[in-house]
Every structure is written in structure tokens, then in C-alpha cells.
Design an enzyme around this catalytic site. Structure first.
Site, PDB file in Angstrom:
ATOM      1  N   GLY A   7       0.826  -1.117  -0.012  1.00 23.88           N
ATOM      2  CA  GLY A   7       0.033  -0.188  -0.051  1.00 23.88           C
ATOM      3  C   GLY A   7       0.794   1.275  -0.107  1.00 23.88           C
ATOM      4  O   GLY A   7       2.029   1.208  -0.474  1.00 23.88           O
ATOM      5  N   LEU A   8       0.315   2.442   0.463  1.00 24.86           N
ATOM      6  CA  LEU A   8       1.165   3.492   0.324  1.00 24.86           C
ATOM      7  C   LEU A   8       2.504   3.554   1.112  1.00 24.86           C
ATOM      8  O   LEU A   8       3.593   3.968   0.626  1.00 24.86           O
ATOM      9  CB  LEU A   8       0.291   4.776   1.037  1.00 24.86           C
ATOM     10  N   ALA A   9       2.223   2.994   2.417  1.00 25.65           N
ATOM     11  CA  ALA A   9       3.606   2.690   3.147  1.00 25.65           C
ATOM     12  C   ALA A   9       4.551   1.831   2.539  1.00 25.65           C
ATOM     13  O   ALA A   9       5.832   2.143   2.558  1.00 25.65           O
ATOM     14  CB  ALA A   9       3.035   2.511   4.640  1.00 25.65           C
ATOM     15  N   GLY A  10       3.934   0.680   2.505  1.00 28.28           N
ATOM     16  CA  GLY A  10       5.052  -0.396   1.568  1.00 28.28           C
ATOM     17  C   GLY A  10       5.589  -0.105   0.637  1.00 28.28           C
ATOM     18  O   GLY A  10       6.835  -0.260   0.412  1.00 28.28           O
ATOM     19  N   HIS A  53     -16.934   5.358  11.382  1.00 29.33           N
ATOM     20  CA  HIS A  53     -17.148   6.504  10.422  1.00 29.33           C
ATOM     21  C   HIS A  53     -18.752   6.729  10.279  1.00 29.33           C
ATOM     22  O   HIS A  53     -19.440   5.712  10.285  1.00 29.33           O
ATOM     23  CB  HIS A  53     -16.658   6.386   8.943  1.00 29.33           C
ATOM     24  N   HIS A  76     -14.044   1.868  10.260  1.00 30.67           N
ATOM     25  CA  HIS A  76     -13.265   2.635   8.851  1.00 30.67           C
ATOM     26  C   HIS A  76     -11.766   2.412   9.256  1.00 30.67           C
ATOM     27  O   HIS A  76     -10.993   2.250   7.904  1.00 30.67           O
ATOM     28  CB  HIS A  76     -13.888   4.005   8.857  1.00 30.67           C
ATOM     29  N   SER A 112     -18.861   9.919   1.342  1.00 29.38           N
ATOM     30  CA  SER A 112     -17.742  10.917   1.930  1.00 29.38           C
ATOM     31  C   SER A 112     -18.242  11.835   3.082  1.00 29.38           C
ATOM     32  O   SER A 112     -19.495  12.289   2.822  1.00 29.38           O
ATOM     33  CB  SER A 112     -17.311  11.853   0.811  1.00 29.38           C
ATOM     34  N   ARG A 154     -16.200  12.977  13.705  1.00 29.78           N
ATOM     35  CA  ARG A 154     -16.823  11.630  13.425  1.00 29.78           C
ATOM     36  C   ARG A 154     -17.140  10.739  14.587  1.00 29.78           C
ATOM     37  O   ARG A 154     -18.504  10.211  14.584  1.00 29.78           O
ATOM     38  CB  ARG A 154     -15.591  10.872  12.747  1.00 29.78           C
TER      39      ARG A 154
END
Lengths: 248, 638
Positions: free
Chosen positions: B42-45, B266, B401, B284, B330
Site C-alpha cells: 500500500g502507500l507505506a509499503g 465513520h 473504517h 464521503s 466523526r
């Protein structure tokens, strides 16, 4: 609701050529998504001790691009601009016969049942679908202004989820829509210019090597694309390819 | 177990610079001799794998999906925060830091959060250079929008698909390194164990999900970027495949698990329609700008919404929070929805839903204005529910979420196991007890692009090569354990599917460890979970005897087995934290008006749990949180 499913079954054995099997899906709520309907059928198969239907899926909100089957002859089913996970059973008729097949293309070999190997798409991106920038060396984000229209069109192209429906629906199993989406996105922004002509050559070469067919302007890809990516992008790809060959 | 956060000395704005200077470097020519495993793409990996490979390390990256581009970061909608101050509205690193600390209800580590704010601008630059098509203004410059919990416009976005565009940016950087041969990518491969020898992470044991082969990979450092554990609740907005297995196996090998009870619910998701439901879809948060939330005043009022006159409606958020109204954070909005549904005033077939009504906004602004702003969301809602939100109000309900808890890490993102680094949602570090919108993408990329590549290098320079091959005893033992477990799962031959156990676990947790928790319910859950686990190991049914090819029932069963153990740690944490903060609301600890009441005297700490052996309760370690830059206040939205 009640349906009769004709599902493609194929084991991992390379000699197995596959076949359709018939399953009954009964007591299905119209609010069930297509993949949830398959979940229910599978749950019942497991309880009976039968082999459940293998299929790929993950986010189930139409963005990861993992799911996809040909349903009654349409990639991702008959509903426009919709991935299979967002298709709901209420859009089918009660009692309908539903044919479910995997993507069919030489470059997407079937793994088992409805799962196919789409790593050819990854290899195309690895060949050039990027801007060569090292982490830590970019200029300030606002140092590169981009006209809004270009940025918007680049975004439209970048919305591709890499699901492979374009290939599955094309009579030639061509990956031109997929490749053109990336070429368009990176070709429209200033950051993408230095590698623009090399990129189109290496990506097209990787596409051909993977065994995808050629484009004959059939237009099925645009109709099947769940993100409604237009086929004009293929014209951009062809223009860039022609320019790059002239420049060479 | 020692919890040393390793926070650098000096003023907060200089800490990261000082740390970078003190971190040891690996000579460029020596980098290629070191190998790093990255689990998750993902973004981090993906950003960590790409950046480490650019630096010259040999990287092996693993993901369970068929391509690294499919990781669930792709589903993030809203945007990514950065303190660029492009809008000239008074933003700064300090303001972003302050908003994040306060939004997290003062339960995160100051130094980490400040660094996150400092790096946020670099992330935007990096992504723009990769060709990420952020939204722009007519002058060609980057556009921003506002988000919850902040009074400045600092959120960068790409329509409702920001996560997709950022992930594809990281994926392109990763793909480039794969093409160059610097990263070896292992798709459809699931991590099933961590190998630790002499207190240092040495590698991992994985299962090839196509061939069923179980094999080991050794490396000099291991990075986990395996996401959160929302799916322990069965229904969440996470992808179906998201699971806690990698993080939980690391926990069982000595990595402390911090604050597992901090889960984010959420408020605006499409409600559950029935037992068949496999996941929940987010709508959203921006909809609350123009939508008004209400339920009927009388319990059991089954009239269609159009026939309920205004005097019979309860706009409960506007009534209870007149100054913030429908735009409360939230956690507050979620709890309020639960309260009215508990009173029997929920709407829809199941009674678990509230109306989000755009009628007033459409009368004020016209239908076209609403269509311009929210057209795509209305379209998505209609696709899923077959109801037209221009005609009838939307029905929404809260859903799991994001999870703020995760493996404990120090300032360098290293866990309590030497050489094991944890990035992104999988760690606990930056969001405290509640994450603000548009901050998850920021954290994943800061960890992967900028923090881990420095700190992993420092570890390698200090610790040297691991020099332990996969033939060693510990690797063999771990591999045997994994094989035994698979064999056991395949041999049970009971009556119930893994999904049916998972659904039941989800119901227990949602009821007792969901939006509102109390000691009695949590204790009940602690009795129910082990019972369910026992039944699982005696009555599970997976596709028998097939471990040499695709067996999706076996994959799911393995993940559910870990959720069944992990759930107990989470509930234990929720029971021991006798205060309300952020996403963790204990009914015993609320103000007279029903708001969350923190207990800073007793609970201004990170609760890090250590595995103490099978069948034994986990051991609690505390990292005291000290605040030098902000003063702790009670949040109020009245």
C-alpha cells in the site's frame, strides 16, 4: 430471487481445458451484489462439501480493479460504468440464466475457475509507465504549474483501475486502452516530457511481448470500461508512437 | 520488555534534523550487501520498498493481492493534508501538528506528530513530480479544500479518488525499481510468521497462495506495512482481504501491540441491508456540509420520510450541538446515531439507519448546485441502494473504517523486536485515539518515503548483516509451525464455514466493543470470544485436503483464526482503559451531557500489550505521554 448459474470451472492442472457447471442460486435478496450472490452460492457449496467457485475480489467498492468476470457476454456485466462488485442482483430478472466466465485473452492465462493472471499489465508498467524521479529530489509542488484542462484530462486517464475489462471485451484481446490511459496521463503533464518518447516505445514493446492483440478500432473496450475511459486516448497513444518512431 | 520511545533531544522543530544527523549511514557501496523485506504494497509499503531500492538496498516486497496496485490505500477518497500554506490562510507545521494532536484527543506522541507535519509538504512535492494528477485551479496551481477538525484549507485531492492516485504514484515508483531488478515482487503471497533469533527479526515465513507452498525468506531487516484490523468486526469499509495476521504473528513473536482499542467508526456509510452483506461502503464526510441528519421523534414511526412533517422530526445533531450542528467530528456523530437507533427511532427496514436529507439545501441552492457538488456520490448511492437521493433522503449508519491502534514503534518506527519496523496504519504512532480526515495518506507516505529509509539504514549500519540463512533451526521451526497449523485447519472437518464464525465474532465486537463500551459488555465479550474460538477449532469446515493449489476457504480460515485471538487483546485493552477518549467511548466515563470524559491523571499513556504465551492474558506495559507544546483540554462542540 432465484437464478440458474452456468459457471466456468477449471482446475489449476494445465491439461484441464475447463467446462461450464450449473448451479442454482435461490433465496437471493435483490439488494445482494453480484459477488455476494457468489459468496452465498459458495457458502452452500462448502456446507455440502463441494468445491467452491474461486474468483478474485478485494475492495468491493469499484476501485481496486481486482474483480471481474464476463457475465452473459459482457465484461463486468451489462450495467454501464460499473465493476462487477457494484453490480446488484436487482438488475437481473428473477429466474434468469446467468453465464459467468473468466476474462479470456492469451496474455491473461486462467489460473483456476474465474481467476486469471494479469501480471502482464504490471510488466507493461514496469517497462516505462512511470516518471523517473528519486524520492527526495523534487521541486516545490507549485513550481510546475499545469493548465487545469490538461490536469483534468490527465486525471480522467489516470482513473484506470487496471481490471482488464478492455482486454476481455476486445475481439483482438488488445491492451491499447490500458496502455493509452497511462501514456495520456504522463504525456499531458510537464514532468512526463523528458521520457515521453522512450516511454511509449518501451510500453508498446512490452505490450506486444506479453501477447496482447492489435487495435482495430472496435470500440468494445470503451463500452466495457467501468471507469468509462474514452477510446480517443488510443489515438493519442498512436500519435505519440508515430512521433517517437520519427524522432528515433 | 522495555519501551524506549527514543525521542531525540532538543526543541520539537529540530528533533527530526538532529535525529537524521545522529542516525548512522551505510556507505553507498555497501548498501547493496543488505537485504530488506517489505510486507504490504500500500502507500507505506510501496513507497518504502521503492525508496529503499533507490538508495541501493536489495528489497523483497510481498503482497497478498495479484498486483501491488490493488492494496486498499487505493480506496481512500477525500484527500491528503499538508501544511504548505498555499492558501495563505495561516497554516504552518505547528498548526497541522496541533490540530492532529488535539484531534487525536491527546493520546499520541508529540515528537512523531510534529515530524509528520514537517514532512507533509515534501510528500506533495514528491507526488506532483511523479505525475499524480492533483486537482488544480485555473492558474495551474494546486487546489485545496477544507476538512474536518481544521480551520484552514490544507487538503490536496484528486476528485474523490485521492488514495487511488497516490497509490498509483507509489506503485509507479515501485514498478520502476522492479523493472530495474532492484525489487523482487512476490504477489499472491501471504506472510504467516516472523522469524526472530536472539531478539532480532531475521525474516518471514510465507505461503504462496497459488501453489500452497510454504517457504521462508531471510533478510537483514523486516518492514511490516500491512494495514489495519477493522475487519475483525467482519463488516467494515476495508477490503475483504485486509487482515491482522502479519501484525498478530509479529506480536506473538515479541512485538508489543499498542492501543488496540482505538478504532474509528465513520458516521456516514450506507447501512447494512441483510445477512448477505459482505462489506460496507463509505459516503464521503463532505456530504454533511449540506445534508441534515434526522430521525422521527416517535419510536416506531414507520411513515415514509416524505410524510413525516417537520414538527415530527428530530434533527438531533442540530439540537444537541447547536454551534457545530451536522459537522461535529466523526466519533461524536457516530455515537449520536447509535443513541437514536437504540431508542427505537432508527429508520429503514432494519431500524439501523438515520436520514441524511438534502431537501433544505436543494430548496436553498437548487438541485443543480447539489448535483455539481455531490453528483458522483449520489450516483454511487443510487447504484447500491436503488433509491434516488434527490427524491428521498439518504439513509446512513456508522461503520468501522480505520484503526489507530497497531504495533508499538519508537520514534524510528522500530518495534520492540530489533530490526522489525512497522509503517502506516499497521503502527500506532501518529493519530492517538482518533484520526482526522485526510491524515492517513499523509502518514503512510511520510513513513514510507522519508522516515523508514533513514532509520532502517541506521539499524543496518549499527547491527550489521543478519547472516542467518533459511536453513537455520529457527526458520525450520517456524515453517513447521505454519505447516502444522494449516494441516490442523484442513483436518477439522466440522460443520461451519470460516465466514460464519467471522460474522459471529463481528457481531460480538460490534455489540460490546463498538461505538459505546462498558465494563459489563466487555467482560461478556471476553467470555464469548474464547468460546467461539473453541468452537472454531472443533467445528470449522474448509475445503478439505487441498493445499497444493488455490484454496480461498483455507486463506480465510487462517485469517479468522488470528482475528479470534486478536479480538481478545483488543477487548482486554478496551476494558483496562477506564476513560473515554476519541474513538474509545466508555459509558461509565461521560459528562452529564453524555460527552466523552478523559482521565489524563491515570490514562495519558500508550497501552502496549506483550504476548505472554498461549492461553495467558497479555501483559500491559505503559509508555507515559508527556506534552510540552500543547495543553490538554476537554473537547467541546456545543
Amino acid at each position: 430471487m432465484k437464478f440458474t448459474l452456468k459457471v466456468w470451472r477449471q482446475t489449476a492442472n494445465p491439461k484441464d481445458t475447463g467446462r461450464f457447471r450449473t448451479y442454482e442460486a435461490s433465496d437471493i435478496s435483490p439488494d445482494t451484489s453480484f459477488l455476494e450472490m457468489l459468496d452465498i452460492v459458495n457458502e452452500r457449496l462448502i456446507e455440502r462439501g463441494d468445491d467452491p467457485i474461486a474468483f478474485d475480489h478485494d475492495c468491493r467498492e469499484g476501485i481496486c480493479g481486482t474483480c471481474g468476470c464476463v457475465v452473459n457476454g459482457f465484461a463486468h456485466g451489462h450495467q454501464e460504468g460499473t465493476t462487477l462488485c457494484q453490480l446488484h442482483m436487482r438488475s437481473f430478472d428473477d429466474g434468469q440464466i446467468i453465464w459467468i466466465e473468466p476474462w479470456r485473452a492469451r496474455a491473461f492465462p486462467v489460473i483456476t475457475d474465474l481467476m486469471v493472471d494479469r501480471s502482464a499489465f504490471d510488466r507493461i508498467i514496469q517497462a516505462g509507465g512511470f516518471i523517473s524521479i528519486r524520492t527526495g529530489s523534487p521541486p516545490d509542488g507549485n513550481a510546475i504549474p499545469i493548465p487545469k484542462d490538461d490536469a483534468d484530462l490527465a486525471f480522467e486517464a489516470a482513473a484506470c483501475i487496471g481490471c482488464g475489462a478492455c482486454v476481455a471485451s476486445c475481439p483482438n484481446a488488445s491492451a491499447m486502452l490500458f496502455v493509452s490511459a497511462k501514456i495520456t496521463q504522463l504525456g499531458l503533464v510537464p514532468q512526463g516530457q523528458p521520457e515521453r518518447w522512450d516511454r511509449v516505445r518501451t510500453m508498446v514493446a512490452a505490450m506486444e511481448e506479453a501477447g496482447f492483440g492489435a487495435c482495430t478500432n472496435n470500440g468494445e473496450c470503451e463500452a466495457a470500461c467501468p471507469k468509462e475511459i474514452p477510446m480517443d486516448l488510443i489515438a493519442r497513444l498512436n500519435r505519440d508512437l508515430a512521433c517517437s518512431l520519427l524522432k528515433k | 520488555m522495555q519501551l524506549d520511545p527514543k525521542i531525540p533531544e532538543g526543541p520539537i522543530a529540530e528533533k527530526w534534523d538532529r535525529a537524521k544527523f545522529q542516525l548512522k549511514l551505510v556507505n553507498p557501496a555497501n548498501k547493496r550487501k543488505y537485504s530488506v523485506i517489505v510486507v504490504g504494497s500500500g502507500l507505506a509499503g510501496a513507497s518504502a520498498a521503492a525508496t529503499l531500492a533507490e538508495l541501493g538496498y536489495g528489497v523483497d516486497c510481498f503482497c497478498y493481492q495479484d498486483s501491488p496496485r490493488r492494496a486498499h490505500s487505493i480506496a481512500a477518497q477525500g484527500g491528503i493534508n499538508a501544511s504548505k500554506n498555499y492558501q495563505n490562510d495561516g497554516d504552518s507545521d505547528f498548526r497541522l501538528f496541533y490540530d492532529t494532536i488535539k484531534g487525536g484527543d491527546y493520546r499520541s506522541r508529540e515528537a512523531n506528530v510534529y515530524r509528520l507535519a514537517q514532512l507533509s509538504g515534501n510528500i506533495i512535492d514528491q507526488c506532483v513530480a511523479q505525475g499524480v494528477p492533483f486537482a488544480r485551479e485555473y492558474g495551474g496551481l494546486l487546489a485545496n479544500r477544507s476538512f474536518g477538525g481544521a480551520q484552514v484549507s490544507r487538503t490536496f485531492y484528486a476528485r474523490g479518488q485521492t488514495g487511488q492516485q497516490l497509490l498509483l504514484g507509489a506503485y509507479s515508483a515501485l514498478s520502476r525499481q522492479i523493472g530495474l531488478g532492484n525489487v523482487k515482487m512476490h504477489t499472491r503471497t501471504e506472510m504467516l510468521d516472523l522469524v526472530v533469533t536472539d531478539g532480532r527479526a531475521r525474516g518471514i515465513v510465507v505461503r504462496d497462495m497459488l501453489s500452497g507452498e510454504v517457504r521462508s525468506h531471510a533478510a537483514d531487516a523486516v518492514i511490516l506495512a500491512t494495514g489495519g484490523y477493522s475487519n475483525v468486526f467482519y463488516l467494515s469499509t476495508n477490503a475483504k482481504g485486509c487482515n491482522v495476521t502479519a501484525a498478530f504473528r509479529a506480536y506473538k513473536r515479541g512485538a508489543a501491540f499498542a492501543n488496540p482499542c482505538y478504532t474509528q467508526i465513520h458516521p456516514t456509510c450506507i447501512p447494512v441491508t441483510g445477512e448477505h452483506q459482505s462489506k460496507l461502503t463509505l459516503m464521503s464526510e463532505s456530504l454533511r456540509n449540506d445534508g441534515r441528519i434526522w430521525v422521527p421523534k416517535e419510536a416506531g414511526d414507520r411513515r415514509p420520510p416524505g410524510e413525516i412533517p417537520p414538527e415530527d422530526r428530530d434533527y438531533y445533531l442540530e439540537r444537541r450541538y447547536p454551534s457545530f450542528g451536522n459537522l461535529v467530528p466523526r466519533d461524536v456523530a457516530s455515537r449520536a446515531a447509535k443513541k437514536v437507533c437504540d431508542e427505537g427511532r432508527g429508520v429503514g427496514e432494519t431500524g439501523l439507519g438515520v436520514y441524511l436529507d438534502f431537501q433544505t439545501a436543494m430548496e436553498r441552492l437548487g438541485e443543480d448546485a447539489i448535483r455539481d457538488k455531490y453528483g458522483n456520490l449520489f450516483h454511487m448511492y443510487e447504484k447500491i441502494t436503488a433509491e434516488d437521493p434527490y427524491e428521498v433522503p439518504m439513509r446512513i449508519f456508522p461503520a468501522l473504517h480505520y484503526t489507530m491502534g497497531g504495533l508499538w514503534v519508537d520514534y524510528n518506527l522500530e518495534s520492540t523486536v530489533a530490526g522489525l519496523f512497522v509503517l502506516g496504519e499497521a503502527n500506532f504512532s501518529d493519530h492517538g485515539a482518533n484520526r482526522l480526515g485526510a491524515s492517513a495518506l499523509m502518514q503512510g507516505l511520510a513513513d514510507g518515503y522519508f522516515v523508514a529509509p533513514m532509520t532502517v539504514g541506521d539499524f543496518l549500519a549499527r547491527a550489521g548483516k543478519s547472516s542467518l540463512s533459511t536453513d537455520s533451526g529457527d526458520f525450520k521451526a517456524a515453517q513447521t509451525e505454519v505447516n502444522e497449523k494449516i494441516k490442523k485447519l484442513l483436518s477439522i472437518k466440522g460443520e461451519r464455514t470460516a465466514d460464519s464464525f467471522h460474522r459471529e465474532l463481528g457481531k460480538i465486537l460490534w455489540e460490546h466493543c463498538g461505538m459505546a463500551r462498558n465494563a459489563e459488555g466487555l467482560s461478556k465479550a471476553l467470555e464469548q470470544i474464547p468460546r467461539l474460538r473453541e468452537e472454531f477449532w472443533g467445528n470449522l469446515k474448509v475445503l478439505p485436503g487441498r493445499n497444493d493449489q488455490v484454496n480461498q476457504t483455507l486463506e480465510r480460515a487462517g485469517r479468522v483464526a488470528d482475528f479470534l485471538e486478536f479480538a481478545e487483546v483488543m477487548v482486554t485493552d478496551a476494558l483496562s482503559r477506564e476513560e473515554s477518549c476519541g474513538g474509545h467511548f466508555r459509558e461509565e466515563h461521560q459528562t452529564e451531557e453524555g460527552e466523552a470524559r478523559r482521565d489524563d491523571e491515570r490514562f495519558a499513556h500508550v497501552a502496549a500489550w506483550e504476548f505472554a504465551g498461549v492461553g495467558k492474558p497479555p501483559v500491559l506495559h505503559k509508555e507515559q505521554l508527556t506534552f510540552h507544546e500543547v495543553s490538554l483540554t476537554q473537547r467541546s462542540y456545543k
